[in-house]
Design an enzyme around this catalytic site. Structure first.
Site, PDB file in Angstrom:
ATOM      1  N   CYS A  87      17.784   4.190 -35.547  1.00  0.00           N
ATOM      2  CA  CYS A  87      17.325   4.544 -34.326  1.00  0.00           C
ATOM      3  C   CYS A  87      18.777   4.068 -34.244  1.00  0.00           C
ATOM      4  O   CYS A  87      19.067   2.977 -34.571  1.00  0.00           O
ATOM      5  CB  CYS A  87      15.790   3.962 -34.189  1.00  0.00           C
ATOM      6  SG  CYS A  87      16.773   4.007 -31.950  1.00  0.00           S
ATOM      7  N   CYS A  90      18.903   0.542 -31.219  1.00  0.00           N
ATOM      8  CA  CYS A  90      18.820  -1.800 -30.678  1.00  0.00           C
ATOM      9  C   CYS A  90      20.105  -1.177 -31.666  1.00  0.00           C
ATOM     10  O   CYS A  90      20.228  -1.405 -33.165  1.00  0.00           O
ATOM     11  CB  CYS A  90      17.714  -1.854 -31.457  1.00  0.00           C
ATOM     12  SG  CYS A  90      16.635  -1.645 -30.112  1.00  0.00           S
ATOM     13  N   GLN A 236      15.835  -2.265 -12.872  1.00  0.00           N
ATOM     14  CA  GLN A 236      15.806  -2.681 -13.142  1.00  0.00           C
ATOM     15  C   GLN A 236      14.711  -2.362 -14.409  1.00  0.00           C
ATOM     16  O   GLN A 236      13.503  -2.163 -14.396  1.00  0.00           O
ATOM     17  CB  GLN A 236      16.047  -4.240 -13.151  1.00  0.00           C
ATOM     18  CG  GLN A 236      17.318  -4.271 -12.731  1.00  0.00           C
ATOM     19  CD  GLN A 236      18.902  -4.463 -13.633  1.00  0.00           C
ATOM     20  OE1 GLN A 236      18.332  -4.333 -14.521  1.00  0.00           O
ATOM     21  NE2 GLN A 236      19.510  -4.430 -12.807  1.00  0.00           N
ATOM     22  N   TYR A 265      25.902   0.505  -3.945  1.00  0.00           N
ATOM     23  CA  TYR A 265      25.506   1.345  -4.680  1.00  0.00           C
ATOM     24  C   TYR A 265      23.413   0.519  -4.467  1.00  0.00           C
ATOM     25  O   TYR A 265      23.373   0.412  -5.607  1.00  0.00           O
ATOM     26  CB  TYR A 265      26.080   0.851  -6.060  1.00  0.00           C
ATOM     27  CG  TYR A 265      26.724   1.327  -6.439  1.00  0.00           C
ATOM     28  CD1 TYR A 265      28.018   2.686  -6.861  1.00  0.00           C
ATOM     29  CD2 TYR A 265      28.196  -0.006  -6.155  1.00  0.00           C
ATOM     30  CE1 TYR A 265      29.470   2.684  -6.450  1.00  0.00           C
ATOM     31  CE2 TYR A 265      29.315   0.742  -5.877  1.00  0.00           C
ATOM     32  CZ  TYR A 265      29.841   2.091  -6.376  1.00  0.00           C
ATOM     33  OH  TYR A 265      31.300   2.015  -6.469  1.00  0.00           O
ATOM     34  N   ASP A 338      26.273  -3.460  -6.954  1.00  0.00           N
ATOM     35  CA  ASP A 338      25.709  -2.811  -8.371  1.00  0.00           C
ATOM     36  C   ASP A 338      25.957  -1.946  -8.872  1.00  0.00           C
ATOM     37  O   ASP A 338      25.363  -0.559  -9.048  1.00  0.00           O
ATOM     38  CB  ASP A 338      24.450  -3.068  -8.021  1.00  0.00           C
ATOM     39  CG  ASP A 338      23.979  -3.319  -9.488  1.00  0.00           C
ATOM     40  OD1 ASP A 338      24.231  -3.074 -10.020  1.00  0.00           O
ATOM     41  OD2 ASP A 338      21.851  -3.646  -9.030  1.00  0.00           O
ATOM     42  N   CYS A 365      26.916  -4.399 -15.569  1.00  0.00           N
ATOM     43  CA  CYS A 365      26.045  -4.474 -16.907  1.00  0.00           C
ATOM     44  C   CYS A 365      26.856  -3.761 -17.783  1.00  0.00           C
ATOM     45  O   CYS A 365      26.856  -2.873 -19.081  1.00  0.00           O
ATOM     46  CB  CYS A 365      24.873  -2.849 -16.938  1.00  0.00           C
ATOM     47  SG  CYS A 365      25.387  -1.057 -16.214  1.00  0.00           S
TER      48      CYS A 365
END
Length: 414
Positions: A87, A90, A236, A265, A338, A365
Site C-alpha cells: 500500500c 503510509c 480535518q 478558504y 487554509d 498541509c
C-alpha cells in the site's frame, strides 16, 4: 531518430542512505546516480531495486528491498500491507513514531531554507488522540478493483491492492463493514466517521447524486460548536486537529474585540467561528469559500450572526474586490488562510498584503507550498513570526504547519 534511453527499472544496487527528502523517501547515490528511496531511513545501508527511471535521467526512484545495516530507529511495520509493492498510503511505518516526527521536522526545515531562505529549527508536535499513530483517520477514500473489492493503491500505481483493514483508519470505518463488501459499479468508495458519531459510506460515482449531510463538533473556547457539512466536504481527518489548529491560530493572532478579520478558504467556517467569537458583535468577519456547498453550510451556520459575512467565490477575486473597496473598510486587522495542498500562491498573497493585516495565520498541509508562499510574502513585506508543526498524519510523510506572519518590521527576527 535515436532510440529511447533504456529503462533502469528492476536494476538493483547497494547504497548508503542519506537524508530524508520531501515526499516520503530518502536520498541515496550510486556511481553518480541520484536515487529517491522509499522504505529506507537515513544512515542505513540497503539494497534497492529501481522502480522508475531511465538511463540519463536526473534521478531514479527505488525501493529498499533488503536492509543490510538498519537504523536504530527502525521498527517492524504494524500493517502487513506496508512495504515495497504494498500500500502506498503510509510512508514511515518502519520508523519509530517519535523519529517519524524528527524526519518531518527535517523536511520542513529544509524546505524553509531552500525555498524561502528561512533558517529555523522546527519541532513537530503530536496531536491528542492515537498515541501509537494508528486508528486516527476519520475520512478515507478507497479505490475499487474490477471485482468490486475496495483497497488502496501502491505508490505511483493505478493498480488496486485489496485490503481487509486499514490500521490508520478510525475504528468506525472498519466497523462499518466496508472492507468486507464489494462495490461492482463504483470507482471509489468514501467512508466518513464524524465526531458526533455519524457515519457515511458513499460509492462514487452513483452515490454522488445524493451525498448525505453529517455534523462535526469541535470545542472552541469554552463551548462545543457543531458544524453541518456535506459528507465529502473538507474537514480535518485527525480527530485532534480542528481544535488544536483553532487554538494555535487564536494564540498567534490574538484577536481583539472590534477587529475586522478575513478567513480565506473558509470551508464551513471553522476559523471564522473562532474569530467571530473573539472579535464580538463590534467586529466583523468575512469568510470566503469557493465550494458552493461548503459556502452555503457556512452561511447557514452564521445566519444569526450579523457580524459574519460569507462570500461564495474564489479567494483571488474576493481579495481584488476588497482591495478596490473605498475607505477604511478595505483594510483588515487579521487574516486566516487554509488553502489546499497546492498552497495559496503569489496572487492571493499579494491581494492579502494589499489589505495590510497586522497578522496572518497560514495553515498549511504541504511544507513546500508553504515555503514557496513564505518567500512571496517576504517580497510583499511580511515575515514569518512563528511556526508550529503538527503530526496530523502519523505514519505518512504529511505534516501540518501553522505559520504566523506579520509585517516585516514587527516580526520577531528569531
Amino acid at each position: 531518430m535515436s532510440p529511447a534511453p533504456a529503462s533502469m527499472v528492476g536494476q538493483e544496487f547497494v547504497v548508503d542512505v542519506g537524508p530524508v527528502a520531501h515526499g516520503g523517501h530518502c536520498v541515496a547515490r550510486h556511481e553518480g546516480l541520484v536515487l529517491f528511496v522509499r522504505h529506507a531511513l537515513p544512515d542505513e545501508r540497503v539494497r534497492v531495486r529501481v522502480t522508475g527511471g531511465r538511463q540519463g535521467d536526473r534521478f531514479l526512484r527505488a525501493d529498499a528491498i533488503e536492509i543490510l545495516t538498519p537504523s536504530p530507529h527502525r521498527v517492524s511495520a504494524p500493517c502487513r500491507y506496508a512495504g515495497p509493492a504494498g500500500c502506498g498510503g503510509c510512508d514511515f511505518q518502519h520508523a519509530e513514531l517519535s523519529y517519524q516526527r524528527d524526519l518531518k521536522a527535517a523536511v520542513v526545515q529544509e524546505q524553509l531554507a531552500r525555498l524561502a531562505g528561512i533558517d529555523r529549527e522546527v519541532t513537530v508536535l503530536p496531536l491528542p488522540g492515537a498515541p501509537d499513530g494508528l486508528r486516527w483517520r476519520t475520512r478515507i477514500e478507497l479505490a475499487v478493483d474490477r471485482r468490486g473489492r475496495v483497497g488502496l493503491r501502491p505508490h505511483r500505481s493505478h493498480a488496486v491492492l485489496p485490503l481487509e483493514d486499514c490500521l490508520i483508519a478510525a475504528p468506525p470505518i472498519p466497523d462499518s463493514g466496508v472492507f468486507q463488501r464489494t462495490y461492482p459499479r463504483a470507482k471509489t468508495v468514501h467512508v466518513v466517521a464524524s465526531a458526533t458519531g455519524e457515519r457515511a459510506i458513499v460509492a462514487a460515482p452513483q452515490g454522488l447524486r445524493k451525498t448525505p449531510t453529517l455534523h462535526e463538533q469541535v470545542r472552541i473556547g469554552e463551548q462545543d460548536v457543531t458544524f453541518r457539512l456535506n459528507a465529502l466536504g473538507f474537514w480535518q481527518v485527525h480527530p485532534g486537529a480542528a481544535q488544536t489548529f483553532v487554538a494555535t491560530v487564536l494564540a498567534g493572532l490574538a484577536p481583539a474585540p472590534g477587529e475586522r478579520c478575513l478567513d480565506l478558504y473558509a470551508g464551513v467556517g471553522l476559523f471564522a467561528r473562532a474569530l467571530a467569537d473573539a472579535v464580538g458583535p463590534g467586529g466583523e468577519v468575512v469568510a470566503v469559500e469557493a465550494d458552493a456547498r461548503a459556502a452555503q453550510a457556512a452561511a447557514d451556520h452564521f445566519a444569526s450572526d450579523g457580524h459574519v459575512r460569507v462570500i461564495h467565490g474564489r479567494s483571488e477575486r474576493a481579495l481584488t474586490e476588497q482591495a478596490e473597496a473605498a475607505g477604511p473598510e478595505s483594510r483588515f486587522d487579521l487574516a486566516v488562510l487554509d488553502p489546499p495542498r497546492t498552497g495559496a500562491g503569489r496572487e492571493v498573497l499579494a491581494g492579502l498584503a494589499a489589505l495590510r493585516p497586522r497578522a496572518i495565520a497560514y495553515v498549511a498541509c504541504d511544507p513546500a507550498a508553504l515555503a514557496r508562499d513564505l518567500g512571496y510574502a517576504s517580497e510583499l513585506g511580511y515575515a514569518l513570526a512563528d511556526l508550529t508543526a503538527y503530526d496530523a498524519f502519523p505514519m505518512t510523510h504529511h505534516v501540518e504547519c501553522v505559520a504566523i506572519l506579520r509585517p516585516a518590521a514587527a516580526a520577531d527576527p528569531a
